[in-house]
Write a protein that holds these residues in place. Sequence first.
Motif, PDB file in Angstrom:
ATOM      1  N   GLY A 378       0.770  -1.327  -0.024  1.00 54.75           N
ATOM      2  CA  GLY A 378       0.096   0.021   0.030  1.00 54.75           C
ATOM      3  C   GLY A 378       0.834   1.376   0.071  1.00 54.75           C
ATOM      4  N   ALA A 379       0.049   2.185  -0.145  1.00 56.63           N
ATOM      5  CA  ALA A 379       1.058   3.648  -0.363  1.00 56.63           C
ATOM      6  C   ALA A 379       1.224   4.282   1.240  1.00 56.63           C
ATOM      7  N   ARG A 380       0.587   3.864   2.226  1.00 53.16           N
ATOM      8  CA  ARG A 380       0.714   4.550   3.624  1.00 53.16           C
ATOM      9  C   ARG A 380       2.307   4.812   3.968  1.00 53.16           C
ATOM     10  N   PRO A 381       2.859   5.728   4.397  1.00 51.78           N
ATOM     11  CA  PRO A 381       4.203   5.727   4.856  1.00 51.78           C
ATOM     12  C   PRO A 381       4.469   4.873   6.048  1.00 51.78           C
ATOM     13  N   GLY A 382       5.612   4.126   6.268  1.00 51.19           N
ATOM     14  CA  GLY A 382       5.819   3.056   7.051  1.00 51.19           C
ATOM     15  C   GLY A 382       5.952   1.561   6.682  1.00 51.19           C
ATOM     16  N   ARG A 383       5.695   1.322   5.433  1.00 47.58           N
ATOM     17  CA  ARG A 383       5.788   0.034   4.786  1.00 47.58           C
ATOM     18  C   ARG A 383       7.134  -0.245   4.374  1.00 47.58           C
ATOM     19  N   ASN A 384       8.278   0.697   4.630  1.00 45.49           N
ATOM     20  CA  ASN A 384       9.516   0.601   4.571  1.00 45.49           C
ATOM     21  C   ASN A 384       9.964  -0.662   5.791  1.00 45.49           C
ATOM     22  N   TYR A 385       9.197  -0.636   6.729  1.00 44.44           N
ATOM     23  CA  TYR A 385       9.429  -1.524   7.790  1.00 44.44           C
ATOM     24  C   TYR A 385       9.618  -2.899   7.278  1.00 44.44           C
ATOM     25  N   PRO A 485       0.870  -1.951   8.414  1.00 40.59           N
ATOM     26  CA  PRO A 485       1.409  -0.902   9.184  1.00 40.59           C
ATOM     27  C   PRO A 485       0.668  -0.204  10.431  1.00 40.59           C
ATOM     28  N   THR A 486      -0.748  -0.393  10.000  1.00 42.50           N
ATOM     29  CA  THR A 486      -1.561   0.199  11.058  1.00 42.50           C
ATOM     30  C   THR A 486      -2.669  -0.773  11.293  1.00 42.50           C
ATOM     31  N   LEU A 487      -3.234  -0.699  12.385  1.00 48.29           N
ATOM     32  CA  LEU A 487      -4.485  -1.718  12.432  1.00 48.29           C
ATOM     33  C   LEU A 487      -5.782  -1.050  11.869  1.00 48.29           C
ATOM     34  N   PRO A 488      -6.641  -2.075  11.816  1.00 46.52           N
ATOM     35  CA  PRO A 488      -7.787  -1.521  10.959  1.00 46.52           C
ATOM     36  C   PRO A 488      -8.613  -0.969  11.577  1.00 46.52           C
ATOM     37  N   ALA A 489      -9.117   0.212  10.837  1.00 45.79           N
ATOM     38  CA  ALA A 489     -10.139   1.310  11.468  1.00 45.79           C
ATOM     39  C   ALA A 489     -11.308   0.731  11.884  1.00 45.79           C
ATOM     40  N   GLN A 502      -7.062 -13.063  23.191  1.00 45.61           N
ATOM     41  CA  GLN A 502      -7.185 -14.341  22.705  1.00 45.61           C
ATOM     42  C   GLN A 502      -6.139 -15.168  21.617  1.00 45.61           C
ATOM     43  N   PHE A 503      -5.664 -14.261  21.165  1.00 42.78           N
ATOM     44  CA  PHE A 503      -4.728 -14.678  19.656  1.00 42.78           C
ATOM     45  C   PHE A 503      -3.432 -14.006  19.933  1.00 42.78           C
ATOM     46  N   GLY A 504      -3.129 -13.148  20.675  1.00 50.33           N
ATOM     47  CA  GLY A 504      -1.750 -12.292  20.937  1.00 50.33           C
ATOM     48  C   GLY A 504      -1.512 -11.511  19.606  1.00 50.33           C
ATOM     49  N   LEU A 505      -2.661 -11.241  18.732  1.00 54.74           N
ATOM     50  CA  LEU A 505      -2.532 -10.320  17.680  1.00 54.74           C
ATOM     51  C   LEU A 505      -1.624  -8.921  18.118  1.00 54.74           C
ATOM     52  N   THR A 506      -0.803  -8.677  17.353  1.00 55.34           N
ATOM     53  CA  THR A 506       0.062  -7.507  17.694  1.00 55.34           C
ATOM     54  C   THR A 506       0.410  -6.503  16.723  1.00 55.34           C
ATOM     55  N   PRO A 507       0.170  -5.286  17.024  1.00 52.77           N
ATOM     56  CA  PRO A 507       0.631  -4.260  15.820  1.00 52.77           C
ATOM     57  C   PRO A 507       2.285  -4.288  15.727  1.00 52.77           C
ATOM     58  N   VAL A 508       2.640  -4.240  14.402  1.00 54.14           N
ATOM     59  CA  VAL A 508       4.077  -4.095  14.294  1.00 54.14           C
ATOM     60  C   VAL A 508       4.639  -2.949  14.959  1.00 54.14           C
ATOM     61  N   GLY A 509       5.800  -2.893  15.315  1.00 56.44           N
ATOM     62  CA  GLY A 509       6.628  -1.955  16.245  1.00 56.44           C
ATOM     63  C   GLY A 509       7.588  -1.360  15.242  1.00 56.44           C
ATOM     64  N   THR A 510       9.193  -1.593  15.606  1.00 56.01           N
ATOM     65  CA  THR A 510      10.113  -1.468  14.781  1.00 56.01           C
ATOM     66  C   THR A 510      10.885  -2.604  14.208  1.00 56.01           C
ATOM     67  N   PRO A 511      11.306  -2.470  13.256  1.00 58.08           N
ATOM     68  CA  PRO A 511      12.147  -3.798  12.720  1.00 58.08           C
ATOM     69  C   PRO A 511      13.146  -4.583  13.957  1.00 58.08           C
ATOM     70  N   GLU A 512      13.814  -3.682  14.520  1.00 56.81           N
ATOM     71  CA  GLU A 512      14.883  -4.139  15.557  1.00 56.81           C
ATOM     72  C   GLU A 512      14.130  -4.784  16.649  1.00 56.81           C
TER      73      GLU A 512
END
Length: 521
Positions: A378-385, A485-489, A502-512
């Motif tokens: 997608g086009a949103r910034p942050g996908r270089n992650y 790169p973001t959670l669904p609105a 229940q599932f440990g679903l987690t938003p991405v952080g930093t690559p490191e």
Amino acid sequence: MSDMFCFQCEQAVGGKGCTKVGACGKSATTAGKQDELTAALVDLALAVGDKTPEVSTDSLVMRGLFATVTNVNFDDSRLDELLAQVRAETRRLGGGQDFDAAGLWQGDADIVSLRSTLLFGLRGMAAYAWHAFVLGKTDAAVTAWLYKGLREMAAEHTVAEWLGLLMEFGLVNLKCMELLDGANTGAFGHPVPTKVSTVIEPGPFIIISGHDLLDLKELLEQTEGRGVNVYTHGEMLPAHAYPGLKKYSNLKGNFGTAWQNQQKEFDAVPGAVVFNTNCLMPPKPSYADRVFTSAVVAYPGLVHLPATDGRIDYTPAIEKALALGGYQESCELTGINGGKELTTGFGRDAVMGVAGAVIDAVKSGAVKHFLLVGGCDGARPGRNYYTELVEKSPADTVILTLACGKYRFNDLDLGTVGGLPRLLDIGQCNDAYSAIKIALALADAFECGVNDLPLSLVLSWYEQKAVCILLTLLALGIKNIRIGPTLPAFISPNVLGVLVEQFGLTPVGTPEADLAAILAK
């Protein structure tokens, strides 16, 4: 209609929703017509009830849902045609116009969240079911659930009941992906690892973008011997790995990268472009005269390719390609990291064919971890992650990837580990089925559960097919998935809390930080 509300894709304005014009480019009027079409499909499903519908009705439901997926249909007139067909079929079955489209997005925030999640999953599954349908493959349970899911839009449920429906749907979508896998491999053979050129040869050419392999086959047949070469784009890249498609000498290579770069990459291109499924962006004037749509895809002012008995006539696109003439000299394109060659075709059959080597590499310690890094770009910034995550992953990790998110890194040379390529492109988004089969086979080999494997999922999402795949993974009990790169609105804070618990679903952080946590497993 001056206002709209749409929060089904990752580009939703402000991370909340589009209310004036879609971030995808659709107008408020078009968004309203898509809501009307959705409401009409609910009415049709209610009219069908417990009856066994005709195949033509099934086709109409699949196409209607598919037309509301992001970046598919921007053409109000074609949406009106679909709406008229759905309402006519509803009347034929004795139903009426009872469901109010506004009810889709109104009510308790958590109920709206869960209802929307199911609806968006249905839209994604309908796209997969349609791809199988055109290859002559159906599954009664999958088709029945399209109707059931639509009927649930008009029903009242508790949060717990909605969650139960989402898990039930996730398992049905697994059947749908299995259905499509069987349809594709049955028609074109199992994918084999294949190197794909990014060089565009001199002469007339057509770029085909989308997911439908049958449409590509027919384009290859109609261009064969005409002096017109064919190049894949976006999610069509994995087509090069199918024996039944790679046998065509006029299937030459891949043009460009992921869908969101098309307005730059297609700028004044001297070839024709065909979109047969989603990922169409509003074309710029510099190339709009050479873009053609087909099947469920449509855009005002573009030529929609005619079809006979459901199959596409590519004559207008072929004539345009011949008139444009293509490049005078070879044009060497590169991936976003400068790479000049792509490799695809590591589906379940290919990977399990070397399962012994994979298992030995893990047991010997040569391979310490598997990372599935894939999903929609997608086009949103942050996908270089995702690029950085892959680049910074240790040399003893294997990267599995699928869908167009792979264009962030699939031109990188990651070398080999334990005699295996470190980067294994499984295929399209629906080839998540292959990834699941590979994971289950490894779990069997090591006599453990999937969640106990040295395997971590880091996913990117954009549209509704990513939603149905995520629901399948959750329904299978797969935990600790990272998503960005973001959670669904459309996921409310309370619903997110349940998914985390229940599932440990987690938003991405930093690559490191994410790599450190993943590799500590």
